[in-house]
Design an enzyme around this catalytic site. Sequence first.
Site, PDB file in Angstrom:
ATOM      1  N   HIS A  57      26.970  34.272  44.969  1.00 18.91           N
ATOM      2  CA  HIS A  57      26.364  34.806  43.747  1.00 18.91           C
ATOM      3  C   HIS A  57      27.059  34.341  42.471  1.00 18.91           C
ATOM      4  O   HIS A  57      26.549  34.578  41.375  1.00 18.91           O
ATOM      5  CB  HIS A  57      26.365  36.338  43.788  1.00 18.91           C
ATOM      6  N   LYS A 115      20.558  30.831  45.002  1.00 18.30           N
ATOM      7  CA  LYS A 115      20.579  31.709  43.832  1.00 18.30           C
ATOM      8  C   LYS A 115      20.409  30.926  42.537  1.00 18.30           C
ATOM      9  O   LYS A 115      19.374  30.990  41.894  1.00 18.30           O
ATOM     10  CB  LYS A 115      21.883  32.512  43.790  1.00 18.30           C
ATOM     11  N   SER A 117      27.664  41.418  45.820  1.00 23.91           N
ATOM     12  CA  SER A 117      26.228  41.497  45.522  1.00 23.91           C
ATOM     13  C   SER A 117      25.696  42.915  45.404  1.00 23.91           C
ATOM     14  O   SER A 117      24.641  43.116  44.796  1.00 23.91           O
ATOM     15  CB  SER A 117      25.435  40.750  46.598  1.00 23.91           C
TER      16      SER A 117
END
Length: 413
Positions: free
Chosen positions: A215, A247, A187
């Site tokens: 992610h 996300k 990230s």
Amino acid sequence: MQLLGSLKDLSSDRQKNDYASKSHFVELSDGRVARSCLNLGSYNYLGFGDDWSITCEEDVCGVLGDLPVSNSSPRSEYGTTVLHREVEEIVARFLGKEDALVLNMGFNTNCTTIPALVCRGDLLISDELNHTSIVNGARASGAAIRTFRHNDVKHLEDILKEAIIMGRPRTRRPWNKILVIVEGIYSMEGEYCDLSNIVQVCKKYGAYIYLDEAHSIGAMGPTGRGCTEYCGVETADIDIMMGTFTKSFGGMGGYIAASKDVISYLRRTCSGSSHHNSLSPVVCQQVITSFKVVMGEDGTNIGRQKIQSLRDNSNYFRMRLEEMGLHVLGHYDSPIMPVMLYNPTKIAAFSRECFKRGLAVVVVGFPAVPILTSRARFCISAGHTREQLDRALVEIEEVADLLKLRYAISTFG
């Protein structure tokens, strides 16, 4: 949208003009100024936060007629509903795993699952850039910890060889088990892991592998199935698959997908499941609906369009940032674009200058990253239009000139 004070509070006409002349400033009836910003910082990868009223609202709001907002109980007591079972079934089916377990917080998914999987007498090998939630979970586990250089498969293999040959310190007994932990997309770097080679090394030396796809799930691969799909790795070769709903899916919480035996064990021993409040039924429905959109089970091709738009927007934005001469970390196809600021004094300056121009950005400094590798982190969404990205790029180029950020073409920016 942020409400500011009155223009009268500013000390000069020049400042008033700077605030009032921009298209993203609006003066309200009571004299206050509203600033509308383009969001370039949140994890709204597939854009469910933008078209929620079209894709998810009807299903999600309909749940409130039958179920409460919270069950006020852990899963092992009264916290399990039919929706929790359905979320776990759809996650397991999406990933091609036997079973799944959902928890109410993404950070705690790592923090509470890792101590349930390894303990004293085990060895945990972690990429040096793994997320804090992994670090906290590893430290809480009691297992011995080794770190390997970021994405360095050779260094990982050297550590595995030494661990197998030398065994535990002092006694030289063999480790009970060895667990290697990596992330799909890192990230703070915008890079995806070298998963295929890491899996080969783990299989060669009999180590288990734990993949954090917080992610990457939904954001990578032709059908959004994450790093495994993107790298051509079978999910059967990954022992533990972790991800979050925060996300790409417009919800909250996280999941663990693995074999039925592992999931059954975690239901009993993982504190995030046995002691924490269960995921809200409303959020469960949000996750179910968004997964169905991504999988095309809603009868539309909206999910495929979202995945393609995210990839197109991400690659376009990255290409334009690089053309400016900015030092951009990461890989193409990644929705995360860290732009290096280096000088810590530029952290606040970059944020304020972007905010002044109607851009909401995330800036990162020590201790999240080393003190001399400060950066801004852009997160691109399928919900962004090309016009919005072009406007943002014009503003970013102006800020880059102002703060001397063209480090890719000049040492002095």
